[in-house]
Motif scaffolding. Structure first.
Motif, mmCIF file in Angstrom:
data_model
loop_
_atom_site.group_PDB
_atom_site.id
_atom_site.type_symbol
_atom_site.label_atom_id
_atom_site.label_comp_id
_atom_site.label_asym_id
_atom_site.label_seq_id
_atom_site.Cartn_x
_atom_site.Cartn_y
_atom_site.Cartn_z
ATOM 1 N N LEU A 213 0.817 -1.216 0.000
ATOM 2 C CA LEU A 213 0.000 0.000 0.000
ATOM 3 C C LEU A 213 0.855 1.272 0.000
ATOM 4 O O LEU A 213 0.518 2.244 -0.674
ATOM 5 N N LYS A 214 1.954 1.248 0.716
ATOM 6 C CA LYS A 214 2.846 2.415 0.743
ATOM 7 C C LYS A 214 3.468 2.642 -0.635
ATOM 8 O O LYS A 214 3.526 3.763 -1.132
ATOM 9 N N PHE B 168 2.211 5.323 -7.559
ATOM 10 C CA PHE B 168 1.064 5.404 -8.463
ATOM 11 C C PHE B 168 -0.049 6.315 -7.964
ATOM 12 O O PHE B 168 -1.065 6.476 -8.640
ATOM 13 N N SER B 169 0.086 6.852 -6.767
ATOM 14 C CA SER B 169 -0.944 7.711 -6.154
ATOM 15 C C SER B 169 -2.312 7.031 -6.163
ATOM 16 O O SER B 169 -3.317 7.634 -6.524
ATOM 17 N N ARG B 170 -2.343 5.767 -5.759
ATOM 18 C CA ARG B 170 -3.598 5.032 -5.663
ATOM 19 C C ARG B 170 -3.476 3.962 -4.594
ATOM 20 O O ARG B 170 -2.408 3.709 -4.072
ATOM 21 N N LYS C 118 -6.676 1.143 6.966
ATOM 22 C CA LYS C 118 -7.478 2.310 7.349
ATOM 23 C C LYS C 118 -6.761 3.617 7.039
ATOM 24 O O LYS C 118 -7.391 4.613 6.686
ATOM 25 N N VAL C 119 -5.440 3.627 7.141
ATOM 26 C CA VAL C 119 -4.645 4.813 6.809
ATOM 27 C C VAL C 119 -4.899 5.222 5.358
ATOM 28 O O VAL C 119 -5.065 6.401 5.048
ATOM 29 N N TYR C 120 -4.960 4.227 4.479
ATOM 30 C CA TYR C 120 -5.142 4.503 3.050
ATOM 31 C C TYR C 120 -6.596 4.782 2.709
ATOM 32 O O TYR C 120 -6.877 5.523 1.767
ATOM 33 N N GLU C 121 -7.514 4.231 3.467
ATOM 34 C CA GLU C 121 -8.923 4.589 3.289
ATOM 35 C C GLU C 121 -9.112 6.080 3.566
ATOM 36 O O GLU C 121 -9.794 6.779 2.805
ATOM 37 N N GLU C 122 -8.503 6.553 4.633
ATOM 38 C CA GLU C 122 -8.615 7.974 4.986
ATOM 39 C C GLU C 122 -7.938 8.845 3.937
ATOM 40 O O GLU C 122 -8.498 9.844 3.493
ATOM 41 N N LYS C 123 -6.732 8.471 3.542
ATOM 42 C CA LYS C 123 -5.979 9.283 2.581
ATOM 43 C C LYS C 123 -6.697 9.377 1.237
ATOM 44 O O LYS C 123 -6.734 10.437 0.619
ATOM 45 N N PHE C 124 -7.269 8.265 0.770
ATOM 46 C CA PHE C 124 -7.900 8.231 -0.550
ATOM 47 C C PHE C 124 -9.417 8.387 -0.499
ATOM 48 O O PHE C 124 -10.083 8.270 -1.525
ATOM 49 N N HIS C 125 -9.961 8.647 0.692
ATOM 50 C CA HIS C 125 -11.402 8.863 0.873
ATOM 51 C C HIS C 125 -12.221 7.748 0.223
ATOM 52 O O HIS C 125 -13.117 7.992 -0.600
#
Length: 150
Positions: free
Chosen positions: A84-85, A91-93, A136-143
């Motif tokens: 994920l990192k 790729f900004s995704r 969850k970190v990436y859910e928040e970052k990518f809404h």
């Protein structure tokens, strides 16, 4: 290569069977021609690519410009974090969903023979909680919501 040719015909057969269904491919990173398999699945019209047996770190680039969803298979919080990192930075995704396969799933999951000798001693429920916390970190970052399949 026969597998590449089969992707299109198997996709068409699946689409005929389930015209409104979600059609996906599970493509192992360990394959010799991984990139070509992914591209063939995307070209065929795959709705989803699930990928494990190694870290699918280049998967977002291989599906770029398509509507194909991507799902890494992870077995540890560490592997989820690495994937994920990397996807975020390069790729900004993020993942569209995550598949968790534990030590009882068999296959190419990154568990040592020592760990597998006493599978019952592993606190895998805790590992699942850590993977969920990581995403969850990436859910928040990518809404977005990233479903998890165990």
């Amino acid at each position: 290569m026969a597998n590449i040719r089969a992707i299109r015909s198997e996709f068409q057969r699946a689409r005929e069977t389930a015209p409104d269904g979600v059609i996906g491919f599970n493509i192992m990173v360990a394959l010799k021609d991984y990139d070509e398999h992914v591209k063939a699945a995307v070209d065929a019209g795959a709705d989803l690519i699930v990928s494990g047996a190694g870290l699918p770190i280049e998967l977002p680039g291989l599906v770029e410009g398509s509507s194909t969803k991507i799902a890494p298979i992870v077995s540890t919080e560490k592997s989820a974090k690495v994937i994920l990192k990397y996807w975020d930075k390069k790729f900004s995704r993020t993942a569209d969903l995550i598949v968790i396969e534990g030590p009882k799933a068999g296959g190419h999951l990154g568990f040592s023979r020592e760990q597998l000798k006493d599978v019952e001693a592993l606190d895998y429920d805790q590992e699942i909680k850590e993977i969920i916390a990581c995403k969850k970190v990436y859910e928040e970052k990518f809404h977005t919501k990233i479903p998890v399949i165990v």
